[in-house]
Write a protein that holds these residues in place. Structure first.
Motif, PDB file in Angstrom:
ATOM      1  N   TRP A  14      -8.537   6.454  -3.077  1.00 58.28           N
ATOM      2  CA  TRP A  14      -7.912   5.162  -2.824  1.00 58.28           C
ATOM      3  C   TRP A  14      -8.092   4.738  -1.369  1.00 58.28           C
ATOM      4  CZ3 TRP A  14      -6.256   0.768  -4.696  1.00 58.28           C
ATOM      5  CH2 TRP A  14      -5.366  -0.021  -3.961  1.00 58.28           C
ATOM      6  N   ASN A  15      -7.861   5.673  -0.455  1.00 61.19           N
ATOM      7  CA  ASN A  15      -7.964   5.357   0.975  1.00 61.19           C
ATOM      8  C   ASN A  15      -9.381   5.005   1.399  1.00 61.19           C
ATOM      9  OD1 ASN A  15      -5.212   5.754   1.479  1.00 61.19           O
ATOM     10  ND2 ASN A  15      -5.493   7.953   1.786  1.00 61.19           N
ATOM     11  N   ILE A  56     -11.221  -2.048   2.516  1.00 56.47           N
ATOM     12  CA  ILE A  56      -9.915  -2.652   2.736  1.00 56.47           C
ATOM     13  C   ILE A  56      -9.779  -3.971   1.997  1.00 56.47           C
ATOM     14  CG2 ILE A  56     -10.651  -3.822   4.844  1.00 56.47           C
ATOM     15  CD1 ILE A  56      -7.184  -2.243   4.135  1.00 56.47           C
ATOM     16  N   TYR A 100     -10.979  -4.690  -0.898  1.00 58.80           N
ATOM     17  CA  TYR A 100     -10.684  -4.373  -2.293  1.00 58.80           C
ATOM     18  C   TYR A 100      -9.216  -3.980  -2.441  1.00 58.80           C
ATOM     19  CZ  TYR A 100     -10.531  -1.753  -6.672  1.00 58.80           C
ATOM     20  OH  TYR A 100     -10.190  -1.292  -7.915  1.00 58.80           O
ATOM     21  N   ARG A 101      -8.727  -3.149  -1.535  1.00 59.35           N
ATOM     22  CA  ARG A 101      -7.338  -2.698  -1.620  1.00 59.35           C
ATOM     23  C   ARG A 101      -6.372  -3.866  -1.439  1.00 59.35           C
ATOM     24  NH1 ARG A 101      -7.369   1.769   2.805  1.00 59.35           N
ATOM     25  NH2 ARG A 101      -5.151   1.983   2.278  1.00 59.35           N
ATOM     26  N   THR A 126      -3.627  -5.156  -4.237  1.00 55.09           N
ATOM     27  CA  THR A 126      -2.193  -5.225  -3.942  1.00 55.09           C
ATOM     28  C   THR A 126      -1.678  -6.660  -3.933  1.00 55.09           C
ATOM     29  OG1 THR A 126      -2.659  -5.115  -1.557  1.00 55.09           O
ATOM     30  CG2 THR A 126      -2.136  -3.046  -2.678  1.00 55.09           C
ATOM     31  N   ASP A 144       0.832  -1.197   0.000  1.00 53.64           N
ATOM     32  CA  ASP A 144       0.000   0.000   0.000  1.00 53.64           C
ATOM     33  C   ASP A 144       0.869   1.251   0.000  1.00 53.64           C
ATOM     34  OD1 ASP A 144      -2.679   1.181   0.153  1.00 53.64           O
ATOM     35  OD2 ASP A 144      -2.127   1.807   2.181  1.00 53.64           O
ATOM     36  N   LYS A 152       0.747   4.271  -2.693  1.00 60.29           N
ATOM     37  CA  LYS A 152       0.524   5.645  -2.241  1.00 60.29           C
ATOM     38  C   LYS A 152       1.651   6.581  -2.686  1.00 60.29           C
ATOM     39  CE  LYS A 152      -2.439   4.670   1.748  1.00 60.29           C
ATOM     40  NZ  LYS A 152      -2.537   4.610   3.227  1.00 60.29           N
ATOM     41  N   GLN A 161     -11.502   3.295  -0.383  1.00 64.06           N
ATOM     42  CA  GLN A 161     -11.941   2.010  -0.922  1.00 64.06           C
ATOM     43  C   GLN A 161     -11.996   0.976   0.205  1.00 64.06           C
ATOM     44  OE1 GLN A 161     -12.992   1.471  -3.940  1.00 64.06           O
ATOM     45  NE2 GLN A 161     -12.354   3.401  -4.876  1.00 64.06           N
TER      46      GLN A 161
END
Length: 212
Positions: free
Chosen positions: A145-146, A150, A152-153, A157, A127, A131, A148
């Motif tokens: 982005w932040n 967690i 999904y993130r 990644t 992450d 970023k 979204q």
């Protein structure tokens, strides 16, 4: 990289700036079969250590990262370039050439390993890479982005493999007609200043480096 003394740039700060300016680079090294291979990637350049540190990420599906892990890797940053017509020279017995800027960085590629015991640690590492790229190229996207979910993130990644390259060798070649007579350099600079975007950048660098 073949670099005559008059084209060589050793100024660390200038080379760091150049890598940041032309940060879409090419990583060269063997593939898993030992054949030459290259990967094109946007990189983040950190002003750390003797020559700087590069960071970025591969798509996990790209097998090149496995071949480069722990290996010396050549990273090439290409700046502006342009044809130079011999009509710009005072002496008619002249030939065409090409002016350009290139920076080569070499170092051992270090994979940012996943933590098999803690998915949170793995996510935090990747992450941070994402970023850093966002902060350089589209800061306004950071909040989106932040926000979204967690899950999904993490899923996004999971599809990348992060790396760092502490630079052990840094070379800069700024070929800007330094070997030509004063009158030729002035003519080339004036022509480039009214030319294409790449030519205008080269003209600006001729002034910045005191080539005129």
């Amino acid at each position: 990289m073949y670099t005559p003394a008059f084209n060589r740039i050793d100024d660390r700060a200038l080379l760091i700036d150049g890598m940041r300016l032309w940060s879409f680079a090419i990583l060269f090294g063997p593939d898993s079969d030992g054949h030459p291979s290259a990967t094109h990637l946007p990189l983040v350049v950190h002003d750390e250590g003797e020559h700087g540190v590069l960071e970025g990420h591969f798509a996990r599906a790209n097998p090149h990262w496995k071949a480069l892990a722990g290996k010396e890797t050549l990273v090439v940053f290409s700046g502006p370039h342009s044809y130079v017509s011999p009509s710009l020279y005072a002496n008619p017995k002249s030939v065409p050439t090409w002016n350009y800027i290139a920076i080569h960085a070499t170092g051992t590629l270090q994979i940012l390993e996943d933590d098999p015991n803690d998915e949170t640690v793995t996510f935090a590492r990747k992450d941070a890479l994402v970023k850093n790229l966002i902060s350089i190229h589209e800061p306004g996207f950071a909040d989106q982005w932040n926000q979204q979910p967690i899950t999904y993130r993490i899923s996004m990644t999971n599809g990348i493999v992060g790396f760092r390259i502490p630079i052990t060798k840094l070379e800069g070649k700024f070929k800007l007609s330094q070997n030509r007579p004063d009158i030729d350099r002035q003519t080339v600079q004036a022509a480039h200043a009214n030319g294409t975007p790449d030519e205008q950048q080269l003209a600006a660098w001729m002034i910045k480096l005191g080539v005129l």
